[in-house]
Design an enzyme around this catalytic site. Structure first.
Site, PDB file in Angstrom:
ATOM      1  N   GLN A  17     -11.818  18.109 -10.614  1.00 21.68           N
ATOM      2  CA  GLN A  17     -12.197  16.842 -11.218  1.00 21.68           C
ATOM      3  C   GLN A  17     -12.081  16.743 -12.736  1.00 21.68           C
ATOM      4  OE1 GLN A  17     -16.007  13.723 -11.342  1.00 21.68           O
ATOM      5  NE2 GLN A  17     -16.041  15.436  -9.952  1.00 21.68           N
ATOM      6  N   ARG A  38       0.501  24.538  -6.061  1.00 25.48           N
ATOM      7  CA  ARG A  38       0.958  25.707  -5.318  1.00 25.48           C
ATOM      8  C   ARG A  38       1.656  25.265  -4.034  1.00 25.48           C
ATOM      9  NH1 ARG A  38      -3.242  30.421  -3.734  1.00 25.48           N
ATOM     10  NH2 ARG A  38      -3.712  28.978  -2.053  1.00 25.48           N
ATOM     11  N   GLU A 139     -19.899  20.806 -11.822  1.00 26.10           N
ATOM     12  CA  GLU A 139     -20.563  19.605 -12.323  1.00 26.10           C
ATOM     13  C   GLU A 139     -22.061  19.800 -12.569  1.00 26.10           C
ATOM     14  OE1 GLU A 139     -21.793  16.122 -13.585  1.00 26.10           O
ATOM     15  OE2 GLU A 139     -19.661  16.384 -13.197  1.00 26.10           O
ATOM     16  N   ASP A 168     -18.112  16.881 -15.227  1.00 27.94           N
ATOM     17  CA  ASP A 168     -16.679  16.944 -14.944  1.00 27.94           C
ATOM     18  C   ASP A 168     -15.932  15.790 -15.595  1.00 27.94           C
ATOM     19  OD1 ASP A 168     -16.135  19.288 -13.466  1.00 27.94           O
ATOM     20  OD2 ASP A 168     -17.041  18.433 -11.685  1.00 27.94           O
ATOM     21  N   GLY A 247     -33.968   4.021 -25.789  1.00 32.60           N
ATOM     22  CA  GLY A 247     -33.713   3.388 -27.072  1.00 32.60           C
ATOM     23  C   GLY A 247     -34.952   2.920 -27.805  1.00 32.60           C
ATOM     24  N   GLY A 248     -36.116   3.296 -27.342  1.00 36.92           N
ATOM     25  CA  GLY A 248     -37.345   2.917 -28.034  1.00 36.92           C
ATOM     26  C   GLY A 248     -37.979   1.644 -27.506  1.00 36.92           C
TER      27      GLY A 248
END
Length: 426
Positions: A17, A38, A139, A168, A247-248
């Site tokens: 990923q 492969r 991940e 990822d 964000g407060g």
């Protein structure tokens, strides 16, 4: 219309990923992405989480659009020759193997520079230099070691990983930016360079507000966290804060009409200070606008459980979409909790190309995310992922200029073909 990265050729050694996220984004912008696989096997995700028999899985198809596939055995002498010739013809090499894998192929940075001094060699690794650099990372490991898990969840529960693939896919997006930056610098220097993104680093970058809060702790409690208003003391590390806004501005996920049977009948509601009076009017508490116990953000902090409880009484009488419609008219920030089913059916996302339908020769039609970045002069189209080795002959002939006789010899050598199966004894 010319694509932004038209003329850039990517040699894609990536799998699973993180790396494929990066190269797919570059391919969406017009780069010619040649995926090395492969013979007979390919990217492991072709066969993982399969939902359609004998067809590439969605795990693979949704991460490998707009690419070409060539099968090459790097352990075969002729196969390594093909790879080295491709290095000479490409601008960027991208890999996300375990540490040392490329070196063991004989493709060290020094060898790559020798073959192509303009090559940009980009890698995703789990960790940067240090005590963990040789560790294998996936991940959820990245989320746990990058600061996300320790700050996700509720304070009385265990650490949690997120549904978003920030380890990822997040690192793949960081790497793509690094590659484009290196390509730009190459226009001035004429030289290639190494570009490395560690998954731990990428997650920490995305969790930066928690690193901010860690330093703020040294100067007192984090007053916007709900536990402060509840009188719960802070420890020496940033706590898990449930659904508090980072964000407060106090925020919570609240139940909406239908929550008893719909697991996603919820909305995120923020009690933003500038629209407090509008919130009071919407929920039927006009007295709170002037009541000293509610009129200011500081006064409201100890009462957040009560306040959000009252707001939830109102949201439970409305669907999540009705809540959005009512609140949006008066600038109250909120957002419905949208399920993947709702997102895949959203006509506006289809119209913008954020969700696209793709036709595949063996699995049929499916939906995928499209390019989330929109350029006015370089629109993206999403083309299906390649079948295993689909473009082997095309690349050998058109990119590497092998003759028909040479291609036949390459195939006979086993450089691009899976090993022949041994016949059972009669």
């Amino acid at each position: 219309m010319t694509k932004a990265l038209a003329g850039v050729r990517i040699l894609d050694f990536t799998h699973v990923q993180s790396g494929p996220t990066c190269t797919q984004l570059l391919a969406w912008f017009g780069a010619d992405c040649i995926k090395i696989e492969r013979p007979g096997v390919g990217d492991i995700t072709r066969g993982q989480l399969m939902d359609v028999p004998k067809a590439d899985s969605l795990y693979f198809t949704m991460l490998n659009h707009n690419k070409r596939s060539i099968t090459v055995d790097s352990k075969n002498k002729k196969g390594l020759e093909i790879i080295e010739r491709l290095i000479k013809e490409c601008d960027v090499l991208v890999e996300n193997f375990a540490p040392g894998a490329m070196d063991r192929m004989g493709l060290t940075w020094e060898r790559i520079q020798e073959l192509n001094p303009r090559m940009i060699y980009a890698s995703v690794k789990g960790f940067g230099p240090g005590p963990y650099e040789d560790c294998k990372v996936y991940e959820n490991v990245a989320q746990c070691t990058g600061g996300s898990a320790s700050t996700t969840g509720f304070r009385d529960g265990p650490p949690l990983v997120t549904g978003a693939q920030i380890g990822d896919s997040g690192t793949g997006l960081h790497l793509a930016l690094g590659i484009v930056t290196a390509l730009y610098q190459r226009t001035m220097t004429g030289r290639g360079q190494r570009v490395t993104c560690a998954m731990q680093d990428g997650v920490l970058n995305l969790a930066r507000v928690k690193l901010r809060d860690q330093q703020r702790l040294a100067h007192g409690p984090l007053t916007e966290y709900s536990q402060h208003g509840e009188g719960v003391p802070f420890g020496d590390a940033v706590p898990r804060a449930g659904n508090d806004s980072g964000g407060g501005q106090p925020g919570r996920i609240l139940r909406c009409k239908g929550w008893e049977t719909d697991p996603n009948a919820y909305t995120y509601f923020i009690t933003q200070a500038p629209v407090w009076e509008a919130i009071c009017d919407v929920i039927g508490e006009p007295g709170w606008k002037t009541d000293p116990g509610y009129a200011t953000p500081k006064a409201r902090l100890p009462k957040l459980i009560e306040i959000f409880g009252r707001i939830e009484q109102w949201t439970m009488t409305k669907t999540k979409f009705e809540v959005l419609e009512i609140c949006n008219k008066v600038d109250i920030p909120c957002g419905p909790i949208l399920s993947m089913k709702e997102l895949i059916e959203d006509s506006s996302l289809r119209a913008t190309g954020t969700v696209v339908e793709v036709d595949h020769p063996t699995r049929g039609k499916y939906f995928s995310v499209g390019n989330p970045i929109k350029l006015s002069d370089s629109p993206s189209d999403v083309k299906r992922s390649p079948l295993l080795g689909e473009h082997t002959d095309e690349i050998l002939t058109n990119v590497l200029k092998y003759s028909a006789e040479e291609v036949a010899a390459i195939k006979a050598s086993g450089a691009t073909e899976p090993p022949a199966k041994k016949q059972a004894a009669e």
